[in-house]
Design a protein around this motif. Structure first.
Motif, PDB file in Angstrom:
ATOM      1  N   LEU A   9       4.987  76.014   2.553  1.00 29.02           N
ATOM      2  CA  LEU A   9       3.736  76.537   3.558  1.00 29.02           C
ATOM      3  C   LEU A   9       2.386  75.721   2.846  1.00 29.02           C
ATOM      4  CD1 LEU A   9       4.685  80.222   3.529  1.00 29.02           C
ATOM      5  CD2 LEU A   9       4.640  78.644   5.482  1.00 29.02           C
ATOM      6  N   ILE A  10       2.488  75.687   1.656  1.00 28.99           N
ATOM      7  CA  ILE A  10       1.264  74.663   1.163  1.00 28.99           C
ATOM      8  C   ILE A  10       1.213  73.642   1.573  1.00 28.99           C
ATOM      9  CG2 ILE A  10       0.086  74.163  -1.058  1.00 28.99           C
ATOM     10  CD1 ILE A  10       1.386  76.460  -2.482  1.00 28.99           C
ATOM     11  N   SER A  11       2.581  72.788   1.432  1.00 26.51           N
ATOM     12  CA  SER A  11       2.299  71.404   2.060  1.00 26.51           C
ATOM     13  C   SER A  11       2.066  71.221   3.359  1.00 26.51           C
ATOM     14  CB  SER A  11       3.932  70.750   1.936  1.00 26.51           C
ATOM     15  OG  SER A  11       4.132  69.641   2.401  1.00 26.51           O
ATOM     16  N   MET A  12       2.619  72.057   4.308  1.00 26.75           N
ATOM     17  CA  MET A  12       2.318  72.096   6.007  1.00 26.75           C
ATOM     18  C   MET A  12       0.753  72.162   5.930  1.00 26.75           C
ATOM     19  SD  MET A  12       4.946  70.786   7.180  1.00 26.75           S
ATOM     20  CE  MET A  12       4.110  70.883   8.620  1.00 26.75           C
ATOM     21  N   ALA A  13       0.212  73.305   5.362  1.00 26.51           N
ATOM     22  CA  ALA A  13      -1.247  73.545   5.314  1.00 26.51           C
ATOM     23  C   ALA A  13      -1.953  72.312   5.241  1.00 26.51           C
ATOM     24  CB  ALA A  13      -1.644  74.814   4.718  1.00 26.51           C
ATOM     25  N   ILE A  14      -1.786  71.397   4.055  1.00 22.16           N
ATOM     26  CA  ILE A  14      -2.491  70.396   3.915  1.00 22.16           C
ATOM     27  C   ILE A  14      -2.070  69.357   4.775  1.00 22.16           C
ATOM     28  CG2 ILE A  14      -2.663  68.554   2.058  1.00 22.16           C
ATOM     29  CD1 ILE A  14      -1.904  70.503  -0.070  1.00 22.16           C
ATOM     30  N   VAL A  58      -5.409  68.296  18.127  1.00 28.64           N
ATOM     31  CA  VAL A  58      -6.393  68.853  17.781  1.00 28.64           C
ATOM     32  C   VAL A  58      -6.444  70.305  18.381  1.00 28.64           C
ATOM     33  CG1 VAL A  58      -8.937  69.372  18.255  1.00 28.64           C
ATOM     34  CG2 VAL A  58      -8.357  67.068  17.643  1.00 28.64           C
ATOM     35  N   VAL A  59      -5.645  70.314  19.729  1.00 29.47           N
ATOM     36  CA  VAL A  59      -5.423  71.764  20.313  1.00 29.47           C
ATOM     37  C   VAL A  59      -4.497  72.667  19.670  1.00 29.47           C
ATOM     38  CG1 VAL A  59      -4.609  72.664  22.635  1.00 29.47           C
ATOM     39  CG2 VAL A  59      -6.298  70.708  22.675  1.00 29.47           C
ATOM     40  N   SER A  60      -3.204  71.819  19.328  1.00 27.98           N
ATOM     41  CA  SER A  60      -2.180  72.670  18.899  1.00 27.98           C
ATOM     42  C   SER A  60      -2.090  72.848  17.393  1.00 27.98           C
ATOM     43  CB  SER A  60      -0.774  72.035  19.457  1.00 27.98           C
ATOM     44  OG  SER A  60      -0.680  70.717  18.975  1.00 27.98           O
ATOM     45  N   PHE A  61      -2.370  71.876  16.502  1.00 25.67           N
ATOM     46  CA  PHE A  61      -2.197  72.130  14.967  1.00 25.67           C
ATOM     47  C   PHE A  61      -2.800  73.296  14.536  1.00 25.67           C
ATOM     48  CE2 PHE A  61      -0.258  67.524  14.541  1.00 25.67           C
ATOM     49  CZ  PHE A  61       0.863  67.986  13.796  1.00 25.67           C
ATOM     50  N   PRO A  62      -4.203  73.743  15.005  1.00 25.42           N
ATOM     51  CA  PRO A  62      -4.610  74.981  14.170  1.00 25.42           C
ATOM     52  C   PRO A  62      -3.812  76.315  14.327  1.00 25.42           C
ATOM     53  CG  PRO A  62      -6.175  73.554  15.364  1.00 25.42           C
ATOM     54  CD  PRO A  62      -4.900  72.885  15.749  1.00 25.42           C
ATOM     55  N   VAL A  63      -2.938  76.177  15.629  1.00 30.72           N
ATOM     56  CA  VAL A  63      -2.203  77.381  15.810  1.00 30.72           C
ATOM     57  C   VAL A  63      -0.850  77.504  14.712  1.00 30.72           C
ATOM     58  CG1 VAL A  63      -0.756  78.437  17.547  1.00 30.72           C
ATOM     59  CG2 VAL A  63      -2.613  77.004  18.437  1.00 30.72           C
ATOM     60  N   LEU A  64      -0.366  76.144  14.410  1.00 29.69           N
ATOM     61  CA  LEU A  64       0.446  76.363  13.465  1.00 29.69           C
ATOM     62  C   LEU A  64      -0.019  76.813  12.083  1.00 29.69           C
ATOM     63  CD1 LEU A  64       3.513  75.874  12.595  1.00 29.69           C
ATOM     64  CD2 LEU A  64       2.916  73.523  12.078  1.00 29.69           C
ATOM     65  N   LEU A  65      -1.261  76.441  11.728  1.00 31.10           N
ATOM     66  CA  LEU A  65      -1.912  76.854  10.315  1.00 31.10           C
ATOM     67  C   LEU A  65      -2.078  78.273  10.568  1.00 31.10           C
ATOM     68  CD1 LEU A  65      -3.457  75.983   7.831  1.00 31.10           C
ATOM     69  CD2 LEU A  65      -5.124  75.645   9.202  1.00 31.10           C
ATOM     70  N   SER A  66      -2.343  78.855  11.673  1.00 29.53           N
ATOM     71  CA  SER A  66      -2.619  80.290  11.756  1.00 29.53           C
ATOM     72  C   SER A  66      -1.340  80.882  11.618  1.00 29.53           C
ATOM     73  CB  SER A  66      -3.221  80.829  13.016  1.00 29.53           C
ATOM     74  OG  SER A  66      -2.557  80.327  14.232  1.00 29.53           O
ATOM     75  N   ALA A  67      -0.088  80.379  11.986  1.00 27.47           N
ATOM     76  CA  ALA A  67       1.195  80.773  12.144  1.00 27.47           C
ATOM     77  C   ALA A  67       1.439  80.815  10.337  1.00 27.47           C
ATOM     78  CB  ALA A  67       2.115  80.159  12.646  1.00 27.47           C
ATOM     79  N   LEU A  99       2.045  83.983   7.739  1.00 30.90           N
ATOM     80  CA  LEU A  99       3.233  84.074   6.862  1.00 30.90           C
ATOM     81  C   LEU A  99       2.907  84.159   5.432  1.00 30.90           C
ATOM     82  CD1 LEU A  99       6.284  83.972   7.120  1.00 30.90           C
ATOM     83  CD2 LEU A  99       6.097  81.522   7.250  1.00 30.90           C
ATOM     84  N   ILE A 100       1.986  83.503   4.932  1.00 29.21           N
ATOM     85  CA  ILE A 100       1.586  83.666   3.389  1.00 29.21           C
ATOM     86  C   ILE A 100       1.001  85.168   3.326  1.00 29.21           C
ATOM     87  CG2 ILE A 100      -0.206  82.929   1.703  1.00 29.21           C
ATOM     88  CD1 ILE A 100      -0.005  80.130   3.110  1.00 29.21           C
ATOM     89  N   PHE A 101       0.286  85.681   4.264  1.00 35.26           N
ATOM     90  CA  PHE A 101      -0.123  86.827   3.781  1.00 35.26           C
ATOM     91  C   PHE A 101       0.913  88.104   3.762  1.00 35.26           C
ATOM     92  CE2 PHE A 101      -4.391  86.147   6.270  1.00 35.26           C
ATOM     93  CZ  PHE A 101      -5.008  85.821   5.152  1.00 35.26           C
ATOM     94  N   ASP A 102       1.993  87.697   4.826  1.00 39.74           N
ATOM     95  CA  ASP A 102       3.210  88.548   4.814  1.00 39.74           C
ATOM     96  C   ASP A 102       4.074  88.550   3.378  1.00 39.74           C
ATOM     97  OD1 ASP A 102       2.673  89.636   7.358  1.00 39.74           O
ATOM     98  OD2 ASP A 102       4.306  89.244   8.170  1.00 39.74           O
ATOM     99  N   PHE A 134       5.833  85.130  15.486  1.00 42.96           N
ATOM    100  CA  PHE A 134       5.698  83.766  14.704  1.00 42.96           C
ATOM    101  C   PHE A 134       6.470  82.840  15.472  1.00 42.96           C
ATOM    102  CE2 PHE A 134       8.028  80.568  12.200  1.00 42.96           C
ATOM    103  CZ  PHE A 134       6.826  80.230  11.529  1.00 42.96           C
ATOM    104  N   GLU A 135       7.521  83.049  16.481  1.00 43.84           N
ATOM    105  CA  GLU A 135       8.054  82.171  17.239  1.00 43.84           C
ATOM    106  C   GLU A 135       7.168  81.394  18.457  1.00 43.84           C
ATOM    107  OE1 GLU A 135      12.126  82.672  19.011  1.00 43.84           O
ATOM    108  OE2 GLU A 135      12.402  84.395  17.557  1.00 43.84           O
ATOM    109  N   HIS A 136       6.282  82.493  18.831  1.00 41.50           N
ATOM    110  CA  HIS A 136       5.294  82.048  19.892  1.00 41.50           C
ATOM    111  C   HIS A 136       4.327  81.012  19.100  1.00 41.50           C
ATOM    112  CE1 HIS A 136       6.257  84.287  23.450  1.00 41.50           C
ATOM    113  NE2 HIS A 136       6.359  85.187  22.989  1.00 41.50           N
ATOM    114  N   LEU A 137       3.966  81.680  17.947  1.00 40.74           N
ATOM    115  CA  LEU A 137       2.692  80.591  17.209  1.00 40.74           C
ATOM    116  C   LEU A 137       3.248  79.282  16.995  1.00 40.74           C
ATOM    117  CD1 LEU A 137       0.990  83.215  14.953  1.00 40.74           C
ATOM    118  CD2 LEU A 137       0.121  82.034  17.014  1.00 40.74           C
TER     119      LEU A 137
END
Length: 582
Positions: free
Chosen positions: A173-178, A222-231, A235-238, A267-270
């Motif tokens: 998750l850290i790797s993907m956020a970066i 730019v449109v779609s990557f922020p949605v994965l970041l929010s997902a 997930l990190i919060f959970d 999660f699947e939607h995001l």
């Protein structure tokens, strides 16, 4: 602009702000990650083909994750997970957008560099840090993330679920956020550069299709990557802070966990709101590269230039409203399933426009069959064959029968994985002289292509039949299911082709790295191409052109134009007397 301050080794090769050097950094890093991803596929293919046999290579590479040369089930799922993650994000995104957007956008639009060299450099180093973190997860005692590359909860949300749900999942998750931060910085840079830094005369309708593809790809990112970041953040919060975004009524070994109200379907939607556009973030740059290579090596104007631009824009728009076809078996409302079926089948139209236009560009052309051209033709072949099976998977009623089987693996590897890699290879062979000032060995390029194309179809074509027979994917072994005993020989054949295909990439690696130092020195315009990058000196200089940036007087595809002395004419050549612009 060529008289630039003296650079040290660090400022020239490490922390460079020159787009040409950054493109090389992305490419070399992507190749290194590709070697790791392919090696992983070799390991788990051996396990699938001979599930109960012992292999010395498992002892060498898997450490305590094997017992007497037999792979453990936990590491099998981890290998599948990290292989998918590396290939989709770190190889195809870096090898296409990272490499060729950086190399070609300033050169082909007539700019000194990217809009921000500093942001460009930061984008690469965030990507590099992300890659290091992902690879470092392989060395954890419990192993790397192992919830599949889609990391669906609850496996990914509960650290105690399986060994790979612990620190390995956290590092994923850290790797993907970066990685997402890197991609967003790069995409914004590409968009601003294309819009603001085009040279005199470079109208949008004179841009090569490569630039259109990179530009639209950046917008999708730019449109779609922020949605994965929010997902990922939810997930990190959970995982760490006790929230219940994706969890509800969970039991582990008889213990009732105190989660309620969440849903893994959220999660699947995001995830898939990014996950499906990611397919086009990968494939659109390859489409642009193939269009450029085909026109150049057919010695013909690209067929249907404006239709090609329109289809790129249509694909980009439709790619953001089809994500639900990954979720037909999630309990989705059947009416909503029919909506996603309609939008999915609709995307076949602009895709077909591109395929027919490529074929028509080849028709009656003066074809130059160099390795770049062969890989471009290979791209069209796998894009069509893989796309046809997408019609099956895009239909909600048909998809239920083959969902999560080898049919799905065959489809997306052909239409996205193999096709995108072919586009990347075409780009490397075509623009290697511009990147390194030398030519790659053509004979080795032919060997590389033919072995690769035979091996790729040898691997993925039989998988369609395994999927139709119901063989599920991601299973460590199918020996517990007598129903599938008769399919074991097919898996052995697939694995042999996979090993052959992996070995073919050694030819490419040798050709690539030896040619950097020993290849024949390249002329300024080895392919007799029209675009602006071939008007720059072979030796790289800061600012790309030593004098003024050339003005543009024509579009990118004036090949074999009647009445002209040569079969090509560069974009900076003024119109001849009496000549009309195409």
């Amino acid at each position: 602009m060529s008289n630039h301050h003296k650079q040290t080794f660090i400022t020239k090769y490490v922390f460079s702000t020159d787009h040409k050097m950054i493109s090389k950094q992305f490419l070399i890093t992507g190749i290194f990650m590709g070697v790791i991803g392919v090696m992983m596929s070799m390991l788990f293919r051996l396990q699938i083909a001979w599930p109960e046999d012992s292999f010395g290579i498992f002892k060498a590479f898997l450490g305590h994750h094997q017992d007497g040369g037999v792979m453990s089930p936990d590491i099998y799922l981890a290998l599948v997970t990290i292989h998918g993650t590396i290939m989709v994000f770190f190889v195809l995104t870096a090898g296409l957008s990272g490499t060729f957007s950086n190399l070609l956008i300033p050169l082909q639009i007539g700019a000194r560099d990217m809009a921000s060299g500093l942001i460009n450099m930061i984008s690469y180093w965030l990507f590099f840090i992300s890659s290091v973190i992902m690879i470092s997860s392989l060395f954890l005692e419990a192993g790397p993330a192992s919830a599949g590359w889609t990391i669906y909860p609850p496996l990914s949300a509960l650290p105690q679920a399986i060994p790979g749900s612990g620190m390995g999942m956290t590092l994923w998750l850290i790797s993907m956020a970066i990685f997402i931060a890197s991609s967003l910085l790069g995409a914004l840079n590409y968009i601003v550069t294309v819009l603001n830094l085009r040279t005199v005369g470079m109208k949008m309708t004179r841009l090569p299709l490569t630039i259109w593809a990179f530009f639209i790809t950046a917008i999708i990112g730019v449109v779609s990557f922020p949605v994965l970041l929010s997902a990922a953040l939810l997930l990190i919060f959970d995982r760490s802070f006790g929230t219940s975004f994706y969890l509800s009524d969970i039991f582990i070994q008889g213990e009732v966990l105190h989660y309620q109200g969440g849903s893994p379907v959220l999660f699947e939607h995001l995830f898939w709101f990014l996950g499906h556009p990611e397919v086009y973030i990968v494939i659109l740059p390859a489409m642009g590269i193939v269009s450029e290579v085909m026109a150049c090596n057919s010695r013909k104007p690209i067929f249907g230039y404006r239709a090609m631009i329109g289809s790129i824009i249509a694909i980009a728009f439709l790619s953001t409203i089809v994500w639900g076809h990954h979720m037909f078996v999630s309990g989705m409302n059947p009416f909503l399933g029919s909506v996603f079926t309609f939008t999915t089948l609709l995307i076949a139209i602009p895709s077909a426009v591109k395929a027919f236009n490529w074929i028509t560009t080849l028709w009656k052309g003066n074809l130059q069959m160099n390795p770049a051209m062969l890989f471009s033709i290979g791209f069209v072949s796998t894009f069509i064959t893989g796309g046809l099976t997408g019609i099956v998977l895009g239909d909600s009623a048909l998809d239920i029968n083959v969902h999560d089987t080898y049919f799905v693996i065959a489809h997306f590897h052909l239409v996205m994985g193999v096709s995108a890699i072919y586009g990347m290879f075409a780009g490397i062979y075509h623009w290697f002289p511009k990147m390194y000032g030398r030519m790659m060995n053509k004979t080795l390029g032919y060997w590389h292509f033919w072995i690769t194309v035979v091996a790729a179809y040898g691997v993925f074509f039989p998988m369609h039949f395994l999927g139709l027979a119901g063989l599920p994917r991601r299973y460590y072994s199918n020996t517990a299911f007598p129903l599938f005993d008769d399919l074991s020989d097919i898996n052995k054949v697939i694995t042999m082709f996979a090993i052959l295909g992996g070995a073919a990439q050694l030819i490419f690696l040798a050709n690539f790295f030896i040619s950097i130092y020993k290849g024949k020195k390249a002329p300024q315009n080895p392919w007799h191409a029209n675009t602006l990058e071939w008007t720059t000196p072979v030796e790289h200089i800061h600012g790309n052109w030593s004098g003024e940036i050339p003005a543009v007087h024509r579009w990118s595809y004036d090949y074999s134009k009647p009445g002209l002395p040569e079969d090509y004419v560069t974009q900076d050549t003024p119109l001849f007397e009496g000549e009309e612009e195409s």
